[in-house]
Design an enzyme around this catalytic site. Structure first.
Site, PDB file in Angstrom:
ATOM      1  N   LEU A   1       0.825  -1.047  -0.130  1.00 29.33           N
ATOM      2  CA  LEU A   1      -0.095  -0.016  -0.168  1.00 29.33           C
ATOM      3  C   LEU A   1       0.904   1.232  -0.171  1.00 29.33           C
ATOM      4  CD1 LEU A   1      -2.959  -1.216   2.435  1.00 29.33           C
ATOM      5  CD2 LEU A   1      -2.748  -1.158  -0.149  1.00 29.33           C
TER       6      LEU A   1
ATOM      7  N   TYR B   1      14.527   4.975 -13.925  1.00 28.59           N
ATOM      8  CA  TYR B   1      13.260   4.258 -13.940  1.00 28.59           C
ATOM      9  C   TYR B   1      13.205   3.157 -15.159  1.00 28.59           C
ATOM     10  CZ  TYR B   1       8.670   3.095 -14.972  1.00 28.59           C
ATOM     11  OH  TYR B   1       7.292   2.175 -15.373  1.00 28.59           O
TER      12      TYR B   1
ATOM     13  N   PHE C   1       2.875   1.709 -22.685  1.00 29.10           N
ATOM     14  CA  PHE C   1       3.108   2.741 -23.121  1.00 29.10           C
ATOM     15  C   PHE C   1       2.234   3.821 -22.065  1.00 29.10           C
ATOM     16  CE2 PHE C   1       5.926   3.114 -26.686  1.00 29.10           C
ATOM     17  CZ  PHE C   1       6.294   1.921 -26.897  1.00 29.10           C
ATOM     18  N   ASN C   2       1.629   4.881 -22.202  1.00 27.54           N
ATOM     19  CA  ASN C   2       1.084   5.613 -21.098  1.00 27.54           C
ATOM     20  C   ASN C   2      -0.116   5.136 -20.419  1.00 27.54           C
ATOM     21  OD1 ASN C   2       3.427   7.077 -22.185  1.00 27.54           O
ATOM     22  ND2 ASN C   2       2.598   8.640 -20.806  1.00 27.54           N
TER      23      ASN C   2
ATOM     24  N   GLY D   1      14.397  13.770 -17.917  1.00 27.07           N
ATOM     25  CA  GLY D   1      14.277  12.322 -18.222  1.00 27.07           C
ATOM     26  C   GLY D   1      13.005  12.099 -19.099  1.00 27.07           C
ATOM     27  N   ASP D   2      12.704  13.128 -19.926  1.00 25.19           N
ATOM     28  CA  ASP D   2      11.667  13.032 -20.732  1.00 25.19           C
ATOM     29  C   ASP D   2      11.887  12.763 -22.176  1.00 25.19           C
ATOM     30  OD1 ASP D   2       9.335  13.085 -19.109  1.00 25.19           O
ATOM     31  OD2 ASP D   2       8.873  15.097 -19.316  1.00 25.19           O
TER      32      ASP D   2
HETATM   33  N1  LIG Z   1       1.243   4.121 -15.287  1.00 23.35           N
HETATM   34  C1  LIG Z   1       1.904   3.988 -16.415  1.00 23.35           C
HETATM   35  O1  LIG Z   1       1.537   4.647 -17.457  1.00 23.35           O
HETATM   36  C2  LIG Z   1       2.705   2.777 -16.581  1.00 23.35           C
HETATM   37  C3  LIG Z   1       3.421   2.527 -17.846  1.00 23.35           C
HETATM   38  C4  LIG Z   1       4.208   1.778 -18.091  1.00 23.35           C
HETATM   39  C5  LIG Z   1       4.694   0.798 -17.095  1.00 23.35           C
HETATM   40  N2  LIG Z   1       3.840   1.046 -15.688  1.00 23.35           N
HETATM   41  C6  LIG Z   1       4.379   0.092 -14.813  1.00 23.35           C
HETATM   42  O2  LIG Z   1       2.963  -0.845 -14.425  1.00 23.35           O
HETATM   43  C7  LIG Z   1       3.095  -1.278 -12.816  1.00 23.35           C
HETATM   44  C8  LIG Z   1       1.970  -0.374 -12.238  1.00 23.35           C
HETATM   45  O3  LIG Z   1       1.929   1.012 -12.537  1.00 23.35           O
HETATM   46  P1  LIG Z   1       0.800   1.857 -11.634  1.00 23.35           P
HETATM   47  O4  LIG Z   1       0.676   3.064 -12.579  1.00 23.35           O
HETATM   48  O5  LIG Z   1      -0.430   1.097 -11.442  1.00 23.35           O
HETATM   49  O6  LIG Z   1       1.571   1.983 -10.313  1.00 23.35           O
HETATM   50  P2  LIG Z   1       0.913   2.247  -8.985  1.00 23.35           P
HETATM   51  O7  LIG Z   1       1.963   2.951  -8.269  1.00 23.35           O
HETATM   52  O8  LIG Z   1      -0.369   2.630  -8.764  1.00 23.35           O
HETATM   53  O9  LIG Z   1       0.983   0.813  -8.463  1.00 23.35           O
HETATM   54  C9  LIG Z   1       2.102  -0.001  -7.705  1.00 23.35           C
HETATM   55  C10 LIG Z   1       1.615  -0.770  -6.727  1.00 23.35           C
HETATM   56  O10 LIG Z   1       2.710  -1.469  -6.227  1.00 23.35           O
HETATM   57  C11 LIG Z   1       2.599  -1.485  -4.992  1.00 23.35           C
HETATM   58  N3  LIG Z   1       3.848  -1.780  -4.430  1.00 23.35           N
HETATM   59  C12 LIG Z   1       5.213  -0.889  -4.656  1.00 23.35           C
HETATM   60  N4  LIG Z   1       6.182  -1.381  -3.993  1.00 23.35           N
HETATM   61  C13 LIG Z   1       5.757  -2.572  -3.208  1.00 23.35           C
HETATM   62  C14 LIG Z   1       6.519  -3.119  -2.630  1.00 23.35           C
HETATM   63  N5  LIG Z   1       7.681  -3.357  -2.281  1.00 23.35           N
HETATM   64  N6  LIG Z   1       5.813  -4.397  -2.166  1.00 23.35           N
HETATM   65  C15 LIG Z   1       4.684  -4.528  -1.976  1.00 23.35           C
HETATM   66  N7  LIG Z   1       3.830  -3.586  -2.814  1.00 23.35           N
HETATM   67  C16 LIG Z   1       4.646  -2.628  -3.565  1.00 23.35           C
HETATM   68  C17 LIG Z   1       1.936  -0.104  -4.235  1.00 23.35           C
HETATM   69  O11 LIG Z   1       1.682   0.120  -3.193  1.00 23.35           O
HETATM   70  C18 LIG Z   1       0.958  -0.008  -5.440  1.00 23.35           C
HETATM   71  O12 LIG Z   1      -0.014  -0.434  -5.067  1.00 23.35           O
HETATM   72  C19 LIG Z   1       4.500  -0.433 -12.422  1.00 23.35           C
HETATM   73  O13 LIG Z   1       5.359  -1.659 -12.459  1.00 23.35           O
HETATM   74  C20 LIG Z   1       4.902   0.415 -13.413  1.00 23.35           C
HETATM   75  O14 LIG Z   1       6.272   0.583 -13.500  1.00 23.35           O
HETATM   76  C21 LIG Z   1       3.278   2.011 -15.534  1.00 23.35           C
HETATM   77  O1  LIG Z   2       1.956  18.218 -15.314  1.00 25.32           O
HETATM   78  C1  LIG Z   2       2.398  17.683 -16.370  1.00 25.32           C
HETATM   79  C2  LIG Z   2       2.359  16.145 -16.285  1.00 25.32           C
HETATM   80  C3  LIG Z   2       3.069  15.664 -17.442  1.00 25.32           C
HETATM   81  N1  LIG Z   2       3.496  16.427 -18.475  1.00 25.32           N
HETATM   82  C4  LIG Z   2       3.984  15.828 -19.813  1.00 25.32           C
HETATM   83  O2  LIG Z   2       3.015  14.956 -20.296  1.00 25.32           O
HETATM   84  C5  LIG Z   2       3.731  13.837 -20.821  1.00 25.32           C
HETATM   85  C6  LIG Z   2       3.252  12.463 -20.042  1.00 25.32           C
HETATM   86  O3  LIG Z   2       3.811  12.615 -18.817  1.00 25.32           O
HETATM   87  P1  LIG Z   2       3.319  11.559 -17.630  1.00 25.32           P
HETATM   88  O4  LIG Z   2       1.816  11.431 -17.538  1.00 25.32           O
HETATM   89  O5  LIG Z   2       3.801  11.887 -16.321  1.00 25.32           O
HETATM   90  O6  LIG Z   2       3.735   9.978 -17.870  1.00 25.32           O
HETATM   91  P2  LIG Z   2       5.267   9.747 -18.473  1.00 25.32           P
HETATM   92  O7  LIG Z   2       6.175  10.482 -17.665  1.00 25.32           O
HETATM   93  O8  LIG Z   2       5.262   9.749 -20.081  1.00 25.32           O
HETATM   94  O9  LIG Z   2       5.343   8.084 -17.829  1.00 25.32           O
HETATM   95  C7  LIG Z   2       4.542   7.329 -17.851  1.00 25.32           C
HETATM   96  O10 LIG Z   2       4.484   6.417 -19.011  1.00 25.32           O
HETATM   97  C8  LIG Z   2       5.672   5.727 -19.222  1.00 25.32           C
HETATM   98  C9  LIG Z   2       5.500   4.837 -20.495  1.00 25.32           C
HETATM   99  O11 LIG Z   2       5.615   5.735 -21.357  1.00 25.32           O
HETATM  100  C10 LIG Z   2       5.674   4.700 -17.826  1.00 25.32           C
HETATM  101  O12 LIG Z   2       6.811   3.948 -17.913  1.00 25.32           O
HETATM  102  C11 LIG Z   2       5.680   5.602 -16.652  1.00 25.32           C
HETATM  103  O13 LIG Z   2       5.561   4.632 -15.600  1.00 25.32           O
HETATM  104  C12 LIG Z   2       4.386   6.497 -16.454  1.00 25.32           C
HETATM  105  O14 LIG Z   2       4.471   7.267 -15.544  1.00 25.32           O
HETATM  106  C13 LIG Z   2       5.128  13.994 -20.544  1.00 25.32           C
HETATM  107  O15 LIG Z   2       5.687  14.483 -21.651  1.00 25.32           O
HETATM  108  C14 LIG Z   2       5.074  15.155 -19.457  1.00 25.32           C
HETATM  109  O16 LIG Z   2       6.360  16.019 -19.610  1.00 25.32           O
HETATM  110  C15 LIG Z   2       3.319  17.768 -18.624  1.00 25.32           C
HETATM  111  O17 LIG Z   2       3.439  18.456 -19.450  1.00 25.32           O
HETATM  112  N2  LIG Z   2       2.565  18.442 -17.257  1.00 25.32           N
END
Ligand SMILES: NC(=O)c1ccc[n+]([C@@H]2O[C@H](COP(=O)([O-])OP(=O)(O)OC[C@H]3O[C@@H](n4cnc5c(N)ncnc54)[C@H](O)[C@@H]3O)[C@@H](O)[C@H]2O)c1
Ligand SMILES: O=c1ccn([C@@H]2O[C@H](COP(=O)(O)OP(=O)(O)O[C@H]3O[C@H](CO)[C@@H](O)[C@H](O)[C@H]3O)[C@@H](O)[C@H]2O)c(=O)[nH]1
Length: 320
Positions: A31, A139, A167-168, A283-284
């Site tokens: 959590l 990351y 992707f996102n 990092g973007d």
């Molecule tokens: N959100 C995106 O756009 C995106 C894109 C690409 C990849 N991912 C990957 O998808 C996965 C899920 O992303 P999300 O957006 O749902 O993130 P999130 O932070 O909502 O979910 C991650 C979950 O893992 C749990 N967690 C973290 N560390 C833990 C630990 N040590 N032990 C037990 N539980 C732990 C957190 O409490 C949380 O519930 C991640 O691995 C992330 O890198 C996400």
């Molecule tokens: O307030 C904000 C937030 C984001 N951005 C831009 O919007 C785009 C998307 O950003 P964000 O929604 O933060 O997602 P990413 O940084 O692209 O990363 C997401 O998507 C990746 C895959 O593409 C995953 O690996 C990451 O875990 C997930 O956080 C990026 O260009 C950001 O710079 C803004 O301009 N303003």
């Protein structure tokens, strides 16, 4: 029974909601960023840590786990640049602990949440799984390291795995019961919707001088339920032993700039955003757009929801 590590998080909780229809599910989550109330009540929940051998031992000793889906990680690009130790510890070291306990209990099916951030600054307009991986932030590197570990474990220990490079992720469940609930929120779409709801003063656009048509970053947004369905397709292939050691992109194949996403949010909500043009965020990469043809040809999965549907579903959830 399927173990979903990180199943209380945003993407994991959407997967659990689909998976409980087909399989018995147990969630392990500490959590840190997830919410217990997001976990479907049909799943067993264990509060514990991925890096804690005792927590893992008690699950693998007490439940007949046939596969593990691993969502737990820290996943913010900007934060990983500021605090890389946090990322390598949780995303790499703790994942090794999980894999070690799994193998000890002879559990050999694994689905890993990887990311488009493994590609770094891609040379191609549309990214293939075979495109070069050269991440530009800790990351992305932490996720690529785990991918490499999985390949070695496949060769040495017969681990069967599927890597899904999302992707996102965006959008919310059709029921409106769960959605993207991070605190603080850093992701673009929820930030825009929070501003349109009056919960934030403004939206900062991070960088307007990227080599894209309107100067803002382009991303490929994919609905969380589409992601959940891809996991189920991957799980079926692993359990039927038709696939192992495979990597798939998960995206829509369409890129939208930050400005275009803001415009779509304005269209869906009928409200006007208060936008501030800001500096780049560390990092973007400028552009990340997927080809998901490989998983379509091999597992029959494709994204079914485009950007407007994604934003509409998120808006419904935010309004609840
Ligand atoms: N959100 C995106 O756009 C995106 C894109 C690409 C990849 N991912 C990957 O998808 C996965 C899920 O992303 P999300 O957006 O749902 O993130 P999130 O932070 O909502 O979910 C991650 C979950 O893992 C749990 N967690 C973290 N560390 C833990 C630990 N040590 N032990 C037990 N539980 C732990 C957190 O409490 C949380 O519930 C991640 O691995 C992330 O890198 C996400
Ligand atoms: O307030 C904000 C937030 C984001 N951005 C831009 O919007 C785009 C998307 O950003 P964000 O929604 O933060 O997602 P990413 O940084 O692209 O990363 C997401 O998507 C990746 C895959 O593409 C995953 O690996 C990451 O875990 C997930 O956080 C990026 O260009 C950001 O710079 C803004 O301009 N303003």
């Amino acid at each position: 029974m399927i173990l979903v590590v990180g199943g209380a998080g945003y993407i994991g909780s959407h997967l659990v909601k689909e998976l409980v229809e087909k399989e018995e599910v147990i969630v392990l989550d500490n959590l840190a960023t997830g919410h217990e109330e997001s976990i479907d009540s049909r799943a067993v929940f264990v509060k514990g840590d991925l890096g804690n051998v005792e927590d893992l031992e008690s699950i693998f000793s007490n439940y007949p786990i046939k596969a593990v889906m691993h969502f737990a990680a820290y996943s913010l690009v900007g934060e990983s640049v500021q605090d890389p130790y946090k990322y390598y510890e949780n995303n790499v070291a703790n994942t090794l602990t999980l894999l070690n306990v799994m193998l000890k209990h002879n559990v050999k099916n694994f689905i890993f949440s990887s990311t488009a951030a493994t590609y770094g600054i891609p040379k191609e307009e549309i990214i293939l799984e075979s495109s070069e991986t050269s991440p530009i932030n800790p990351y992305g590197r932490s996720k690529l390291m785990v991918e490499q570990i999985l390949a070695d474990f496949h060769t040495a220990y017969g681990l069967h795995y599927v890597v899904l490079r999302y992707f996102n992720a965006a959008g919310a469940h059709v029921s409106g019961e769960i959605g993207e609930n991070h605190d603080p929120e850093t992701h673009l779409i929820p930030i825009i919707l929070q501003q349109l709801l009056g919960e934030r003063e403004s939206i900062s656009v991070f960088g307007t001088d990227y080599p894209t048509e309107d100067g803002t970053c382009i991303r490929d947004y994919i609905h969380v339920t589409d992601l959940a369905n891809a996991h189920i397709a991957a799980l079926e292939a692993l359990l039927k032993e038709t696939k192992s050691a495979e990597t798939y992109n998960l995206g829509n194949g369409v890129g939208y700039s930050v400005k275009q996403v803001i415009e779509m949010c304005e269209k869906v909500t009928g409200r006007k955003a208060n936008v501030i043009l800001s500096d780049r965020r560390a990092g973007d990469p400028a552009r990340l757009v997927a080809s998901s043809d490989k998983i379509y040809h091999e597992l029959g999965w494709k994204a079914e929801r485009g950007l407007e549907t994604i934003i509409q579903s998120a808006w419904n959830w935010h309004n609840k």
